[in-house]
Design an enzyme around this catalytic site. Structure first.
Site, PDB file in Angstrom:
ATOM      1  N   SER A 567     -14.257  -7.772 -16.898  1.00  0.00           N
ATOM      2  CA  SER A 567     -14.808  -6.646 -16.654  1.00  0.00           C
ATOM      3  C   SER A 567     -15.431  -6.159 -17.957  1.00  0.00           C
ATOM      4  O   SER A 567     -16.042  -6.423 -18.723  1.00  0.00           O
ATOM      5  CB  SER A 567     -13.827  -5.646 -15.806  1.00  0.00           C
ATOM      6  OG  SER A 567     -14.415  -4.486 -15.386  1.00  0.00           O
ATOM      7  N   ASP A 654     -19.792  -8.619  -6.098  1.00  0.00           N
ATOM      8  CA  ASP A 654     -19.402  -7.454  -6.891  1.00  0.00           C
ATOM      9  C   ASP A 654     -20.120  -6.195  -6.799  1.00  0.00           C
ATOM     10  O   ASP A 654     -21.053  -6.112  -7.148  1.00  0.00           O
ATOM     11  CB  ASP A 654     -19.388  -7.931  -8.327  1.00  0.00           C
ATOM     12  CG  ASP A 654     -18.308  -7.251  -9.092  1.00  0.00           C
ATOM     13  OD1 ASP A 654     -18.191  -6.002  -8.990  1.00  0.00           O
ATOM     14  OD2 ASP A 654     -17.931  -7.540 -10.375  1.00  0.00           O
ATOM     15  N   HIS A 686     -15.376  -8.251  -7.621  1.00  0.00           N
ATOM     16  CA  HIS A 686     -14.980  -7.818  -9.001  1.00  0.00           C
ATOM     17  C   HIS A 686     -13.610  -8.555  -9.358  1.00  0.00           C
ATOM     18  O   HIS A 686     -12.411  -7.874  -9.485  1.00  0.00           O
ATOM     19  CB  HIS A 686     -14.867  -6.313  -9.134  1.00  0.00           C
ATOM     20  CG  HIS A 686     -14.945  -5.983 -10.422  1.00  0.00           C
ATOM     21  ND1 HIS A 686     -16.050  -6.098 -11.429  1.00  0.00           N
ATOM     22  CD2 HIS A 686     -14.171  -5.167 -11.676  1.00  0.00           C
ATOM     23  CE1 HIS A 686     -15.541  -5.550 -12.603  1.00  0.00           C
ATOM     24  NE2 HIS A 686     -14.620  -5.100 -12.447  1.00  0.00           N
TER      25      HIS A 686
END
Length: 746
Positions: A567, A654, A686
């Site tokens: 991330s 995602d 994600h």
């Protein structure tokens, strides 16, 4: 920007209920304001599913409390003497996780794998009579992604959990009746993100649920019957970030973010109609500088006390309490180094009884004398840090998790006198999160504070290879290769405790360093606000300063440092290879954005209320000048600077950092003939939730690191079996990857 993906963490083990982050009763609001982006969801699957024939857990009765069965092997004299810890042991499903005792004290629930006809083991919820662990049976029947979190309904009849499809984060909320073992989809609407918004001991068979079915950007509040699934609209969302509810399942307050990134609290005015309160009055205003370190923490059950965090006129967030009858406000807990963090909350009165503060390590402050003896007892009983993960309604029985840095999470049943008075206290050992770690030597985690170039204190966590640090001072006898593991968020933080990723990388011969760079949460508003507009700027400087420290301390080899993360950590990896191309030997980017413009343009619709905060802290994507500034801080615009090997992992579904982010930087690198290995999962979002996918990506990562840092590695072997792994480009860049793909396809 999202938090670090769950697939890279051991976070399923402790998701406590009463000692969770302070905002335990925010409903739709997140435990930290940053978690608004994660949009709290449990994890679930199935609809009207019967699992009466679920297999019984093959486990022996739990040993006595004074004889937990995990005993780690002695530390070897050198890395060569340490056995390779198989990836399956560190990244496969835990043996068990998340001990929860039902509110009536009759049942123990936990997560554990259920073997499927395909041979895959999928995490599900198991339930046993409180004193007959050997009679545990699976009561849920997830067949694919696995359940990652669960809780009990207040009537002790149902297990609550949620699940999405392929990582799309369109969460459905489910209730499994423990008696009939049937599961009901409480939110059977496609394409909707469902969130638990409140529950109450006073209405044990109902909960409040937030649904964005009317407007994808906003969650309305519904009252849902757990037995029938019937739902009734309570409050239509007028355009706010979230609501705070009380024990009568009433909406009491709303929270929103201002156009400048501040925060406002609002109370309803007038009478509620069919769609709830139509009008709201602002009662509190927080400037942008306090918006990320202040927020409501909920009401007591009688509605007479309102708790909140506030950093106004101070740096760190203190815990305050306001009388709703007199308006008197008191500061009840504070720490000059850290924000008020976790809370121990009475299961019936909802009074906060103790507060935790975490600078480098967690510290508890007792507010209610009736739990002082309990916390003293728990603190002395076992090494490490403890969390209370559930409490019975009569408050005589708690489940407690002990977190260590060199061993699995250990769960106990704690029995205490009523009302915390005099009497005998006892602990019964329940289980460990992993039964297969006892044969391996595990290393310690050292907390360190590193000073940045401009004088900020960066709380960091360091782990060293086995045998490299015989005196245990946190400095190896000789410098070793290092992995800089960058957490996501960026509004999150790293902490102390068992970390499978640290143990894995250290076992392969690498030092591992986590850095709470500026912008990380929990360290006060000055620290978090110092990150505004500093993506690829001072936030990256903090990471460089930590690497310089590790080199100067004799910990890391200058030419053998990898930057890796998920991330925001993936973005930091791309920044490292494009803005400081000679600083790192290689990089591993997991679901990281490559362009800040496309990241912000493609945000999920339900991020809309939070986007003013993103504009303040990241940048303005709505104007040409703003886009120009964002592109200056986007790795995509500096692809030609990449000199070092790069591995990218991405989930096709995602919703936060979309596949566009990975595709566009891979395409740009290919256009310039720069090698890159791109691993794509069609059934992930994600982060990588399915254990088969986690295993496969970590197998690729391990071989990649060995090639460029020189550590040892476990061959890929059969770790691609059952995974959906695809490698659009660069398979030839990682040893064994092409062969592993071929073997998996045969």
């Amino acid at each position: 920007m999202p938090r670090k993906p769950q697939s890279r963490q051991t976070c399923m083990h402790c998701r406590p209920n009463p000692s969770s982050p302070l905002k335990t009763r925010l409903g739709m609001l997140a435990a930290e304001l940053s978690m608004f982006l994660a949009l709290l969801a449990l994890a679930a699957s199935g609809c009207a599913t019967s699992v009466a024939d679920a297999p019984q857990l093959s486990a022996k009765k739990a040993p006595a409390a004074d004889k937990p069965h995990i005993v780690n092997k002695p530390m070897p004299a050198s890395l060569e003497d340490a056995p390779l810890i198989p990836r399956e042991v560190l990244f496969g499903n835990p043996t068990r996780a998340q001990a929860r005792i039902s509110p009536d004290g009759k049942w123990l629930s936990f997560l554990a794998p259920v073997k499927q006809p395909s041979g895959a083991e999928v995490m599900n919820v198991w339930v046993a009579p409180i004193d007959k662990f050997e009679e545990a049976v699976a009561v849920t029947e997830d067949k694919l992604r696995g359940i990652r979190g669960h809780s009990w309904s207040n009537d002790a009849k149902s297990i609550l959990y949620s699940q999405d499809k392929g990582g799309d984060e369109n969460w459905h909320l489910y209730a499994t009746d423990v008696a009939t073992k049937k599961t009901r989809d409480l939110t059977p609407i496609e394409g909707v993100n469902a969130q638990i918004a409140g529950d109450s001991q006073q209405f044990p068979g109902e909960i409040l649920v937030g649904l964005n079915d009317r407007n994808p950007q906003l969650h309305d509040i519904y009252r849902v019957n757990l037995a029938t699934g019937e739902r009734k609209l309570v409050q239509e969302n007028p355009g706010v970030a979230g609501f705070i509810t009380d024990d009568k399942l009433n909406v009491r307050m709303a929270l929103n973010f201002t156009e400048t990134g501040g925060q406002v609290w609002m109370l309803p005015k007038g009478e509620a109609g069919e769609t709830g309160f139509p009008d709201w009055d602002v009662i509190e205003t927080f400037g942008p500088e306090d918006a990320m370190t202040s927020g409501p923490a909920g009401y007591t059950a009688d509605g007479k006390t309102f708790y909140f965090q506030d950093s106004r006129n101070r740096d760190t967030a203190g815990l305050f309490a306001t009388s709703t009858e007199t308006g008197e406000t008191k500061l009840i807990a504070e720490d000059k180094r850290a924000d008020a963090g976790g809370a121990l909350v009475h299961p019936v009165t909802q009074k906060i009884q103790a507060v935790s503060f975490t600078y480098a390590r967690r510290e508890w402050r007792v507010l209610d004398p009736t739990v002082q003896a309990d916390l003293d007892y728990l603190g002395k009983f076992q090494d490490g840090e403890f969390e209370v993960t559930s409490r019975t309604t009569d408050d005589t029985t708690w489940s407690v998790a002990y977190i260590l840095d060199d061993g699995p999470v250990k769960y106990y049943r704690y029995t205490r006198p009523a009302k915390g008075g005099p009497g005998e206290r006892s602990m019964t050992y329940l289980f460990s999160s992993r039964d297969d770690l006892d044969q391996y030597p595990l290393v310690k985690m050292h907390d360190r504070v590193i000073e940045s170039r401009d004088g900020m204190n960066l709380v960091c966590y360091l782990t060293l290879p086995p045998g490299s640090d015989p005196d245990g001072d946190g400095v190896p006898n000789a410098p070793v290769p290092m992995v800089l593991d960058v957490h996501g968020g960026p509004w999150a933080r790293d902490g102390w405790g068992f970390n499978g990723e640290h143990q894995w990388l250290a076992n392969r011969g690498y030092a591992v360093l986590n850095v709470n760079y500026r912008g990380s949460t929990g360290f006060g508003k000055e620290f978090i606000n110092a990150a505004n507009g500093q993506w690829s700027g001072q936030m990256h400087d903090d990471l460089l300063d930590a690497v310089d420290w590790a080199v100067k301390q004799g910990i890391a080899q200058r030419d053998k440092v990898c930057i890796m993360g998920g991330s925001y950590g993936g973005y930091a990896t791309l920044v490292g290879l494009t803005y400081t191309p000679q600083e790192f030997a290689c990089g591993v980017d997991i679901v990281g954005p490559s362009s800040l413009v496309t990241l912000l343009q493609n945000a999920p619709p339900y991020w809309a209320p939070f986007m003013p905060v993103m504009k303040l802290r990241v940048g303005d994507w709505t104007t040409d000048l703003g886009k120009e500034e964002l592109l200056k801080r986007s790795p995509l615009t500096r692809v030609d600077k990449i000199e070092r090997p790069l591995l990218i992992g991405q989930g096709a579904n995602d919703p936060r950092v979309t596949q566009v982010e990975a595709d566009q930087i891979v395409e740009a690198m290919q256009a310039k003939n720069i090698p890159v290995t791109y691993v794509l999962y069609p059934d992930e979002g994600h982060g990588f939730a399915r254990p088969e996918n986690r295993m496969s990506f970590n197998a690729v990562t391990e071989a990649f690191l060995a090639e460029h840092l020189g550590g040892r590695y476990e061959p890929i072997g059969e770790d691609f079996e059952g995974a959906s792994i695809t490698v659009p480009t660069g398979a030839n860049e990682v040893p064994g990857l092409e062969a592993g793909l071929k073997a998996a396809g045969d």
